[in-house]
Design an enzyme around this catalytic site. Structure first.
Site, mmCIF file in Angstrom:
data_model
loop_
_atom_site.group_PDB
_atom_site.id
_atom_site.type_symbol
_atom_site.label_atom_id
_atom_site.label_comp_id
_atom_site.label_asym_id
_atom_site.label_seq_id
_atom_site.Cartn_x
_atom_site.Cartn_y
_atom_site.Cartn_z
ATOM 1 N N LYS A 1 4.343 26.048 24.387
ATOM 2 C CA LYS A 1 4.870 26.406 23.003
ATOM 3 C C LYS A 1 4.370 27.272 22.259
ATOM 4 O O LYS A 1 4.169 27.587 21.100
ATOM 5 C CB LYS A 1 4.390 24.875 22.031
ATOM 6 N N CYS A 2 4.600 28.639 22.879
ATOM 7 C CA CYS A 2 4.209 29.873 22.681
ATOM 8 C C CYS A 2 5.438 30.980 22.493
ATOM 9 O O CYS A 2 6.414 30.598 23.263
ATOM 10 C CB CYS A 2 3.163 30.400 23.857
ATOM 11 N N GLY A 3 5.324 31.910 21.584
ATOM 12 C CA GLY A 3 6.453 32.865 21.629
ATOM 13 C C GLY A 3 6.589 33.678 22.878
ATOM 14 O O GLY A 3 7.753 34.087 23.162
#
Length: 159
Positions: A35-37
């Site tokens: 769930k990271c950029g």
């Protein structure tokens, strides 16, 4: 420095092992998060893995929840996400810490071998990448902002 493939790591189910199965390979070791950029880098990491696997290269992922709680899932959720979203075929190991008193020994060794900017050993975010030579000794560090395709030339030199 200790040979990287001799350092204990954990499989997704928690069983202790080493990276001995990868001895003699060029490795790109990455702390990852779903769930990271930077999560879309999974696609580029998989492309590298597929491009160079037959020449003795592998990407190894180590999920980490230390940065913004961006990897909250358990091993099964992480594996499903990676397979279904990015068709990941490279190994994904157990979720770990990369900094602090509970940091995985593998990442302690990688940080010592390849400090970051201004000699900092701390990993600043998800998708920090460590390129390791076939002997498991020489390590080069790449920032989270470095796209996987930009690492291709460095991989080529080690193959």
């Amino acid at each position: 420095m200790t040979v990287i493939t001799d350092i204990p790591v954990r499989k997704p189910g928690g069983e202790e092992t080493t990276l001995a199965d990868h001895a003699g390979q060029v490795l790109l070791i990455v702390n990852t998060a779903s769930k990271c950029g930077f999560t879309p880098q999974y696609a580029g990491l998989e492309a590298l893995h597929r491009q160079y696997a037959d020449r003795g290269f592998s990407v190894l992922a180590f999920p980490c929840n230390q940065f913004g709680a961006q990897e909250p899932g358990d091993a099964e959720e992480i594996a499903n996400f990676c397979a279904l979203t990015y068709d990941v075929t490279f190994p994904i190991y157990a979720k770990i810490d990369v900094n602090g008193p509970n940091a995985a020994p593998l990442f302690d060794a990688l940080k010592r071998a390849a400090p970051g900017v201004i000699g900092s050993k701390r990993i600043k975010w998800n998708f920090t990448k460590f390129l390791v030579d076939r002997a498991g000794m020489k390590v080069e560090r790449f920032a989270p902002t470095t796209s996987p395709d930009a690492i291709g030339p460095a991989i080529e030199k080690l193959l």
